[in-house]
Design a protein around this motif. Structure first.
Motif, PDB file in Angstrom:
ATOM      1  N   PRO A 235       0.817  -1.232   0.000  1.00 28.30           N
ATOM      2  CA  PRO A 235       0.000   0.000   0.000  1.00 28.30           C
ATOM      3  C   PRO A 235       0.842   1.270   0.000  1.00 28.30           C
ATOM      4  O   PRO A 235       0.475   2.256  -0.634  1.00 28.30           O
ATOM      5  CB  PRO A 235      -0.812  -0.128   1.296  1.00 28.30           C
ATOM      6  N   GLY A 236       1.959   1.252   0.732  1.00 30.48           N
ATOM      7  CA  GLY A 236       2.794   2.447   0.787  1.00 30.48           C
ATOM      8  C   GLY A 236       3.335   2.841  -0.569  1.00 30.48           C
ATOM      9  O   GLY A 236       3.454   4.037  -0.889  1.00 30.48           O
ATOM     10  N   LEU A 237       3.664   1.844  -1.391  1.00 31.38           N
ATOM     11  CA  LEU A 237       4.190   2.142  -2.730  1.00 31.38           C
ATOM     12  C   LEU A 237       3.102   2.736  -3.608  1.00 31.38           C
ATOM     13  O   LEU A 237       3.338   3.714  -4.323  1.00 31.38           O
ATOM     14  CB  LEU A 237       4.751   0.872  -3.361  1.00 31.38           C
ATOM     15  N   ILE A 238       1.929   2.157  -3.581  1.00 32.47           N
ATOM     16  CA  ILE A 238       0.826   2.668  -4.406  1.00 32.47           C
ATOM     17  C   ILE A 238       0.499   4.105  -4.023  1.00 32.47           C
ATOM     18  O   ILE A 238       0.285   4.970  -4.882  1.00 32.47           O
ATOM     19  CB  ILE A 238      -0.402   1.760  -4.250  1.00 32.47           C
ATOM     20  N   ALA A 239       0.487   4.389  -2.729  1.00 30.79           N
ATOM     21  CA  ALA A 239       0.193   5.757  -2.276  1.00 30.79           C
ATOM     22  C   ALA A 239       1.277   6.730  -2.730  1.00 30.79           C
ATOM     23  O   ALA A 239       0.988   7.853  -3.157  1.00 30.79           O
ATOM     24  CB  ALA A 239       0.053   5.781  -0.757  1.00 30.79           C
ATOM     25  N   ALA A 240       2.549   6.305  -2.650  1.00 27.85           N
ATOM     26  CA  ALA A 240       3.659   7.176  -3.057  1.00 27.85           C
ATOM     27  C   ALA A 240       3.617   7.454  -4.557  1.00 27.85           C
ATOM     28  O   ALA A 240       3.815   8.596  -4.995  1.00 27.85           O
ATOM     29  CB  ALA A 240       4.993   6.542  -2.665  1.00 27.85           C
ATOM     30  N   LEU A 241       3.358   6.428  -5.359  1.00 27.14           N
ATOM     31  CA  LEU A 241       3.302   6.614  -6.809  1.00 27.14           C
ATOM     32  C   LEU A 241       2.142   7.524  -7.202  1.00 27.14           C
ATOM     33  O   LEU A 241       2.263   8.340  -8.118  1.00 27.14           O
ATOM     34  CB  LEU A 241       3.170   5.256  -7.505  1.00 27.14           C
ATOM     35  N   THR A 242       1.028   7.376  -6.502  1.00 26.13           N
ATOM     36  CA  THR A 242      -0.122   8.232  -6.777  1.00 26.13           C
ATOM     37  C   THR A 242       0.203   9.694  -6.497  1.00 26.13           C
ATOM     38  O   THR A 242      -0.186  10.598  -7.259  1.00 26.13           O
ATOM     39  CB  THR A 242      -1.327   7.797  -5.922  1.00 26.13           C
ATOM     40  N   GLN A 243       0.945   9.927  -5.440  1.00 25.53           N
ATOM     41  CA  GLN A 243       1.310  11.300  -5.084  1.00 25.53           C
ATOM     42  C   GLN A 243       2.333  11.874  -6.059  1.00 25.53           C
ATOM     43  O   GLN A 243       2.221  13.031  -6.491  1.00 25.53           O
ATOM     44  CB  GLN A 243       1.860  11.331  -3.662  1.00 25.53           C
ATOM     45  N   LEU A 244       3.331  11.083  -6.415  1.00 25.10           N
ATOM     46  CA  LEU A 244       4.409  11.578  -7.266  1.00 25.10           C
ATOM     47  C   LEU A 244       3.986  11.690  -8.730  1.00 25.10           C
ATOM     48  O   LEU A 244       4.621  12.413  -9.506  1.00 25.10           O
ATOM     49  CB  LEU A 244       5.629  10.663  -7.150  1.00 25.10           C
ATOM     50  N   TYR A 245       2.945  10.991  -9.107  1.00 28.70           N
ATOM     51  CA  TYR A 245       2.482  11.012 -10.501  1.00 28.70           C
ATOM     52  C   TYR A 245       2.134  12.423 -10.957  1.00 28.70           C
ATOM     53  O   TYR A 245       2.348  12.787 -12.117  1.00 28.70           O
ATOM     54  CB  TYR A 245       1.279  10.082 -10.642  1.00 28.70           C
ATOM     55  N   SER A 261       7.556   0.605 -15.265  1.00 23.74           N
ATOM     56  CA  SER A 261       8.135  -0.157 -16.370  1.00 23.74           C
ATOM     57  C   SER A 261       8.660  -1.514 -15.925  1.00 23.74           C
ATOM     58  O   SER A 261       8.735  -2.447 -16.734  1.00 23.74           O
ATOM     59  CB  SER A 261       9.255   0.644 -17.039  1.00 23.74           C
ATOM     60  N   GLU A 262       9.014  -1.642 -14.652  1.00 28.43           N
ATOM     61  CA  GLU A 262       9.575  -2.898 -14.162  1.00 28.43           C
ATOM     62  C   GLU A 262       8.559  -3.769 -13.437  1.00 28.43           C
ATOM     63  O   GLU A 262       8.800  -4.959 -13.242  1.00 28.43           O
ATOM     64  CB  GLU A 262      10.755  -2.597 -13.240  1.00 28.43           C
ATOM     65  N   CYS A 263       7.459  -3.203 -12.999  1.00 30.43           N
ATOM     66  CA  CYS A 263       6.446  -4.015 -12.308  1.00 30.43           C
ATOM     67  C   CYS A 263       5.055  -3.509 -12.632  1.00 30.43           C
ATOM     68  O   CYS A 263       4.209  -3.384 -11.742  1.00 30.43           O
ATOM     69  CB  CYS A 263       6.694  -4.026 -10.804  1.00 30.43           C
ATOM     70  N   VAL A 264       4.844  -3.193 -13.906  1.00 39.89           N
ATOM     71  CA  VAL A 264       3.569  -2.592 -14.313  1.00 39.89           C
ATOM     72  C   VAL A 264       2.414  -3.566 -14.151  1.00 39.89           C
ATOM     73  O   VAL A 264       1.294  -3.178 -13.822  1.00 39.89           O
ATOM     74  CB  VAL A 264       3.667  -2.087 -15.770  1.00 39.89           C
ATOM     75  N   VAL A 265       2.671  -4.859 -14.346  1.00 40.04           N
ATOM     76  CA  VAL A 265       1.588  -5.833 -14.267  1.00 40.04           C
ATOM     77  C   VAL A 265       1.043  -5.917 -12.845  1.00 40.04           C
ATOM     78  O   VAL A 265      -0.165  -5.866 -12.624  1.00 40.04           O
ATOM     79  CB  VAL A 265       2.076  -7.223 -14.738  1.00 40.04           C
ATOM     80  N   SER A 266       1.928  -6.027 -11.863  1.00 42.52           N
ATOM     81  CA  SER A 266       1.472  -6.168 -10.484  1.00 42.52           C
ATOM     82  C   SER A 266       0.798  -4.902  -9.980  1.00 42.52           C
ATOM     83  O   SER A 266      -0.113  -4.960  -9.158  1.00 42.52           O
ATOM     84  CB  SER A 266       2.653  -6.518  -9.574  1.00 42.52           C
ATOM     85  N   SER A 270      -5.167  -4.764 -11.534  1.00 41.60           N
ATOM     86  CA  SER A 270      -6.528  -4.664 -10.995  1.00 41.60           C
ATOM     87  C   SER A 270      -7.192  -3.322 -11.316  1.00 41.60           C
ATOM     88  O   SER A 270      -8.331  -3.088 -10.905  1.00 41.60           O
ATOM     89  CB  SER A 270      -6.503  -4.874  -9.474  1.00 41.60           C
ATOM     90  N   GLU A 271      -6.493  -2.456 -12.042  1.00 40.08           N
ATOM     91  CA  GLU A 271      -7.045  -1.145 -12.362  1.00 40.08           C
ATOM     92  C   GLU A 271      -7.906  -1.223 -13.624  1.00 40.08           C
ATOM     93  O   GLU A 271      -7.652  -2.021 -14.522  1.00 40.08           O
ATOM     94  CB  GLU A 271      -5.924  -0.133 -12.582  1.00 40.08           C
ATOM     95  N   PRO A 272      -8.928  -0.387 -13.735  1.00 35.87           N
ATOM     96  CA  PRO A 272      -9.751  -0.377 -14.952  1.00 35.87           C
ATOM     97  C   PRO A 272      -8.914   0.014 -16.165  1.00 35.87           C
ATOM     98  O   PRO A 272      -8.060   0.899 -16.091  1.00 35.87           O
ATOM     99  CB  PRO A 272     -10.818   0.691 -14.647  1.00 35.87           C
ATOM    100  N   VAL A 273      -9.167  -0.633 -17.270  1.00 42.21           N
ATOM    101  CA  VAL A 273      -8.397  -0.384 -18.492  1.00 42.21           C
ATOM    102  C   VAL A 273      -8.441   1.079 -18.915  1.00 42.21           C
ATOM    103  O   VAL A 273      -7.401   1.669 -19.245  1.00 42.21           O
ATOM    104  CB  VAL A 273      -8.884  -1.307 -19.634  1.00 42.21           C
ATOM    105  N   PRO A 274      -9.602   1.732 -18.933  1.00 41.98           N
ATOM    106  CA  PRO A 274      -9.620   3.152 -19.331  1.00 41.98           C
ATOM    107  C   PRO A 274      -8.744   4.027 -18.448  1.00 41.98           C
ATOM    108  O   PRO A 274      -8.089   4.960 -18.949  1.00 41.98           O
ATOM    109  CB  PRO A 274     -11.099   3.536 -19.205  1.00 41.98           C
ATOM    110  N   SER A 275      -8.716   3.741 -17.151  1.00 40.83           N
ATOM    111  CA  SER A 275      -7.881   4.533 -16.242  1.00 40.83           C
ATOM    112  C   SER A 275      -6.407   4.321 -16.527  1.00 40.83           C
ATOM    113  O   SER A 275      -5.606   5.267 -16.500  1.00 40.83           O
ATOM    114  CB  SER A 275      -8.205   4.167 -14.791  1.00 40.83           C
ATOM    115  N   VAL A 276      -6.029   3.074 -16.793  1.00 40.84           N
ATOM    116  CA  VAL A 276      -4.624   2.775 -17.102  1.00 40.84           C
ATOM    117  C   VAL A 276      -4.212   3.455 -18.403  1.00 40.84           C
ATOM    118  O   VAL A 276      -3.132   4.049 -18.504  1.00 40.84           O
ATOM    119  CB  VAL A 276      -4.409   1.253 -17.195  1.00 40.84           C
ATOM    120  N   ILE A 277      -5.067   3.389 -19.410  1.00 37.63           N
ATOM    121  CA  ILE A 277      -4.757   4.024 -20.698  1.00 37.63           C
ATOM    122  C   ILE A 277      -4.601   5.527 -20.526  1.00 37.63           C
ATOM    123  O   ILE A 277      -3.672   6.144 -21.073  1.00 37.63           O
ATOM    124  CB  ILE A 277      -5.853   3.699 -21.732  1.00 37.63           C
ATOM    125  N   ALA A 278      -5.478   6.132 -19.750  1.00 31.82           N
ATOM    126  CA  ALA A 278      -5.390   7.577 -19.531  1.00 31.82           C
ATOM    127  C   ALA A 278      -4.101   7.943 -18.803  1.00 31.82           C
ATOM    128  O   ALA A 278      -3.433   8.928 -19.154  1.00 31.82           O
ATOM    129  CB  ALA A 278      -6.605   8.054 -18.731  1.00 31.82           C
TER     130      ALA A 278
END
Length: 469
Positions: A235-245, A261-266, A270-278
């Motif tokens: 969870p800490g990584l997801i929160a950090a990436l969301t902030q730094l994005y 680029s190194e762990c995009v699948v993991s 679970s994210e919606p495809v439209p959100s990932v594409i955006a």
């Protein structure tokens, strides 16, 4: 009285450490403090050399000023009171596990200095690190992340990151265990490493580019390790990436996509495809070329690892991916362009991908690649152009077309313009020769010659010449 004498023993031991360390050119902190066991140090202050024979152990016992008789010892509680305990013969493992974290970290930092030397100290430091890792893996990993996070020297921090990644995800040395060190340490150690990595990532703007890259690599390794072991998300990584994005700092946005680029699948499965594409499209169109290249690699990795049934879902990403290439050629950003082309080659070499996502873009890919291949930097070529890009760019441009042709031959055969335009260019490459007269007169060629444009065209053009459209 006993407590006072114990303090005297510690002071004596500290003085002895300082005396023994004075022979080196640099003064390091005391190696390891173990209240009732004076030890002798090698030239590197990290590792204690404890004699394994009876005489050595007895001499160490005799040096305790009477506090520890043979067969008995003392234990000190939190209030300073000492009580007799049964004597346990010291071992390297029990010794290291009793070390306080600050002293251990300082001593480990001192040992890292010897890894960059060319003398015998390096071999000794490597041996000591291996022994320490076997004896106290949790202490080693915890100390490495502290050094990586807080040490003032850039080289020391980078080395700590590299060693952390190398040590954590391999089996323990000097053992037959097949489990990685990461699996053997307690959850508290793993969590401290994760927290330290997130802290380093959030402060990445103050670090050099190479160090940021190493931080991203270690974070991705930890994330992938959790995925392979079926663990919970970080969870800490997801929160950090969301902030730094959405950070205004370019290097922090680039770090986000480097991790993706190194762990995009993991991270995105679970994210919606439209959100990932955006999100990826935003990175592919970022004002910074560094962010765009990092986003390109993340996007290519996502498509490459997508399930066959879902490849078509990512087709909208192809246009912004290809749009990155022409400006790089116009600006003659050859290193960046080569990096981008290599990423596209890797994607084009993935089975079933080119025929699914490149079919409607094959004309654009062909035109762009030929615009790089046709102008030649060689004066002997009929298409000589003084402004032509060098072979470090022309080779991957050709390789991109060949990878598509080899991975999706039916698609390229059905596109008549592909061979009609590419074959003449390949034939022109036949005439490209180095201006080195010795090379022209030589009857034997080195392996390096096979990477030149004039040599690699031969196997490239054969399928088109044998099977014309």
């Amino acid at each position: 009285m006993k407590e006072q004498r114990g303090n005297d023993c510690q002071s004596t031991g500290d003085a002895d450490l300082q005396t023994r360390g004075s022979s080196t050119t640099r003064t390091y902190p005391p190696v390891l403090r173990y209240r009732y066991s004076p030890i002798s140090l090698t030239c590197n202050p990290l590792c204690a050399s404890i004699s394994r024979d009876e005489g050595g152990l007895d001499e160490a016992d005799d040096g305790l000023d009477g506090l520890q008789a043979r067969g008995a010892g003392v234990r000190q509680d939190k209030k300073g009171y000492t009580t007799p305990v049964q004597r346990v013969r010291p071992t390297l493992t029990s010794f290291l596990s009793s070390v306080t974290t600050p002293d251990f970290t300082n001593a480990l930092s001192a040992t890292l200095l010897h890894l960059s030397s060319a003398g015998p100290e390096r071999a000794q430091a490597e041996s000591q690190l291996s022994t320490l890792l076997s004896s106290s893996p949790s202490s080693v990993l915890s100390s490495l992340i502290q050094i990586a996070e807080h040490h003032p020297d850039h080289i020391q921090r980078v080395l700590a990151f590299v060693l952390l990644r190398r040590f954590a995800f391999r089996p323990l040395p000097l053992s037959d265990a097949s489990r990685d060190v990461w699996d053997l340490v307690d959850e508290g150690t793993r969590e401290s490493v994760r927290e330290g990595l997130i802290s380093c990532l959030m402060k990445g703007a103050a670090r050099k580019e190479k160090e940021r890259g190493v931080i991203c690599d270690v974070i991705a390794e930890v994330e992938n390790a959790g995925l392979k072991r079926g663990g919970a998300k970080w969870p800490g990584l997801i929160a950090a990436l969301t902030q730094l994005y959405t950070s205004e700092d370019i290097v922090l946005r680039e770090a986000v996509f480097r991790i993706y680029s190194e762990c995009v699948v993991s991270l995105l499965e679970s994210e919606p495809v439209p959100s990932v594409i955006a999100g990826l499209t935003s990175g592919l169109k970022d004002p910074s070329i560094g962010v765009r290249i990092a986003a390109l690699k993340a996007t290519a990795n996502l498509i490459k690892n997508a399930e066959p049934a879902s490849i078509d879902d990512w087709a909208p990403l192809v246009v912004p991916m290809l749009d990155i290439l022409p400006p790089l050629a116009t600006d003659r950003a050859e290193n960046r362009l080569t990096d981008a082309l290599l990423t596209m080659i890797d994607l084009a070499s993935t089975p079933k991908v080119p025929s699914r996502i490149f079919r409607s873009h094959l004309s654009s890919i062909l035109s762009f690649s030929l615009s790089i291949l046709t102008p030649s930097p060689y004066k002997t070529s009929p298409t000589y152009d003084a402004n032509a890009l060098d072979e470090t760019v022309r080779q991957p441009a050709l390789e991109l077309l060949l990878s598509i042709a080899e991975t999706a031959p039916s698609m390229t055969k059905s596109f008549v313009e592909f061979s009609r335009k590419l074959v003449p260019v390949l034939l022109n490459l036949m005439g490209e020769q180095s201006e080195d007269s010795d090379w022209l007169k030589s009857e034997q060629f080195n392996d390096d010659d096979e990477e030149t444009m004039s040599v690699m065209y031969v196997p490239s053009s054969t399928p088109f010449l044998i099977h014309p459209h």
